[in-house]
Design a protein around this motif. Sequence first.
Motif, PDB file in Angstrom:
ATOM      1  N   ALA A 175     -13.396  12.826 -15.129  1.00 51.76           N
ATOM      2  CA  ALA A 175     -12.401  13.193 -15.543  1.00 51.76           C
ATOM      3  C   ALA A 175     -12.337  14.224 -16.609  1.00 51.76           C
ATOM      4  O   ALA A 175     -10.886  14.977 -16.557  1.00 51.76           O
ATOM      5  N   GLU A 176     -13.177  14.549 -16.833  1.00 51.38           N
ATOM      6  CA  GLU A 176     -12.987  15.433 -18.497  1.00 51.38           C
ATOM      7  C   GLU A 176     -12.835  16.763 -17.544  1.00 51.38           C
ATOM      8  O   GLU A 176     -12.316  17.842 -17.809  1.00 51.38           O
ATOM      9  N   LEU A 177     -14.004  17.025 -16.374  1.00 49.88           N
ATOM     10  CA  LEU A 177     -13.860  18.413 -15.073  1.00 49.88           C
ATOM     11  C   LEU A 177     -12.835  18.027 -15.119  1.00 49.88           C
ATOM     12  O   LEU A 177     -11.794  19.292 -14.043  1.00 49.88           O
ATOM     13  N   VAL A 178     -11.638  17.488 -13.835  1.00 43.26           N
ATOM     14  CA  VAL A 178     -10.276  17.456 -13.960  1.00 43.26           C
ATOM     15  C   VAL A 178      -9.308  17.609 -14.892  1.00 43.26           C
ATOM     16  O   VAL A 178      -8.662  18.528 -14.764  1.00 43.26           O
ATOM     17  N   ALA A 179      -9.291  17.001 -15.826  1.00 41.75           N
ATOM     18  CA  ALA A 179      -8.848  17.724 -17.402  1.00 41.75           C
ATOM     19  C   ALA A 179      -9.111  19.196 -17.904  1.00 41.75           C
ATOM     20  O   ALA A 179      -7.461  19.675 -18.087  1.00 41.75           O
ATOM     21  N   ILE A 180     -10.323  19.991 -17.114  1.00 45.59           N
ATOM     22  CA  ILE A 180     -10.125  21.393 -17.165  1.00 45.59           C
ATOM     23  C   ILE A 180      -9.596  22.039 -16.294  1.00 45.59           C
ATOM     24  O   ILE A 180      -9.133  22.465 -16.143  1.00 45.59           O
ATOM     25  N   ARG A 190      -8.279   8.808 -19.885  1.00 41.80           N
ATOM     26  CA  ARG A 190      -9.248   8.164 -19.722  1.00 41.80           C
ATOM     27  C   ARG A 190     -10.141   8.697 -20.591  1.00 41.80           C
ATOM     28  O   ARG A 190     -11.881   8.239 -20.270  1.00 41.80           O
ATOM     29  N   LEU A 191     -10.086   9.448 -21.275  1.00 43.10           N
ATOM     30  CA  LEU A 191     -10.823   9.954 -21.853  1.00 43.10           C
ATOM     31  C   LEU A 191     -10.445  10.158 -23.813  1.00 43.10           C
ATOM     32  O   LEU A 191     -11.412   9.879 -24.412  1.00 43.10           O
ATOM     33  N   ALA A 244     -13.994   8.130 -36.076  1.00 43.85           N
ATOM     34  CA  ALA A 244     -12.759   8.702 -35.950  1.00 43.85           C
ATOM     35  C   ALA A 244     -14.105  10.188 -35.062  1.00 43.85           C
ATOM     36  O   ALA A 244     -13.705   9.695 -33.780  1.00 43.85           O
ATOM     37  N   GLU A 245     -15.564   9.839 -35.706  1.00 41.64           N
ATOM     38  CA  GLU A 245     -16.393  10.210 -34.914  1.00 41.64           C
ATOM     39  C   GLU A 245     -16.847   9.446 -33.027  1.00 41.64           C
ATOM     40  O   GLU A 245     -17.644  10.117 -32.564  1.00 41.64           O
ATOM     41  N   GLU A 246     -17.302   7.952 -33.387  1.00 44.13           N
ATOM     42  CA  GLU A 246     -17.290   7.815 -32.433  1.00 44.13           C
ATOM     43  C   GLU A 246     -16.366   7.334 -31.422  1.00 44.13           C
ATOM     44  O   GLU A 246     -16.994   7.300 -30.581  1.00 44.13           O
ATOM     45  N   SER A 247     -14.943   7.310 -31.749  1.00 48.01           N
ATOM     46  CA  SER A 247     -14.188   7.839 -30.691  1.00 48.01           C
ATOM     47  C   SER A 247     -14.125   8.945 -30.022  1.00 48.01           C
ATOM     48  O   SER A 247     -13.627   8.840 -28.659  1.00 48.01           O
ATOM     49  N   GLY A 248     -14.811  10.009 -30.488  1.00 47.19           N
ATOM     50  CA  GLY A 248     -14.751  11.438 -29.350  1.00 47.19           C
ATOM     51  C   GLY A 248     -15.549  11.412 -28.929  1.00 47.19           C
ATOM     52  O   GLY A 248     -15.986  11.900 -28.320  1.00 47.19           O
ATOM     53  N   ASP A 249     -16.511  10.095 -28.522  1.00 46.33           N
ATOM     54  CA  ASP A 249     -18.117  10.287 -27.602  1.00 46.33           C
ATOM     55  C   ASP A 249     -17.923  10.472 -26.520  1.00 46.33           C
ATOM     56  O   ASP A 249     -18.819  10.899 -25.874  1.00 46.33           O
ATOM     57  N   ARG A 306     -16.805  18.685 -24.830  1.00 44.68           N
ATOM     58  CA  ARG A 306     -15.388  18.688 -25.875  1.00 44.68           C
ATOM     59  C   ARG A 306     -15.295  20.848 -26.274  1.00 44.68           C
ATOM     60  O   ARG A 306     -14.484  20.789 -25.933  1.00 44.68           O
ATOM     61  N   ARG A 307     -16.638  21.632 -26.458  1.00 44.23           N
ATOM     62  CA  ARG A 307     -16.240  22.684 -26.984  1.00 44.23           C
ATOM     63  C   ARG A 307     -15.116  23.434 -25.612  1.00 44.23           C
ATOM     64  O   ARG A 307     -14.426  24.317 -25.330  1.00 44.23           O
ATOM     65  N   PHE A 308     -16.398  23.162 -23.963  1.00 47.04           N
ATOM     66  CA  PHE A 308     -15.615  23.503 -22.558  1.00 47.04           C
ATOM     67  C   PHE A 308     -13.842  22.954 -22.893  1.00 47.04           C
ATOM     68  O   PHE A 308     -13.355  24.095 -22.674  1.00 47.04           O
TER      69      PHE A 308
END
Length: 161
Positions: free
Chosen positions: A41-46, A96-97, A123-128, A133-135
């Motif tokens: 899902a990350e690759l699709v979004a990117i 998805r993310l 908030a930190e755990e939700s972004g795991d 993330r940077r890309f």
Amino acid sequence: MSRAKDMLVSGVLLLLGRRSPQLNDAVLERIVPEREPQPRAELVAIACFGASSICAIAFVAVYALDRLPNHTQLLGGALGLAFCFLAAGLIVTAKRLVSEQQVEHDYPENEHQDEQETIVQIAEESGDSLTRRRFFKLALAGSGGALGLALITPAASLGPL
């Protein structure tokens, strides 16, 4: 030589400052259940954000080359596809993310330090789930920048400044 030394010290301090802060230097129990990472899902979004950037840059190129046949249709298609890819990337990100958490109770009126630390931890755990993330942020910023450029490009036709 002194300037190079200052730059090196600054770079080291920046790298050391990027460590994630630990709350009270203790191992805290997770509040938000850990989600399974979804690299597809990350690759699709990117990829959607990248395609949006390419379409927005294509709009600028088509605008600059006004001798192309079907100029207006190409402009509309490039800008329309740029917005479609941006929307698709944002939808994939939202569905998805981003972790979903429902709060059962209202937040209390008075905030306390422990509660604030708990909210920071949530908030930190939700972004795991965003392992790239940077890309991901770079792709989103690139898409937004390219669309911004595409939207202000027609201002060049208004005449000399």
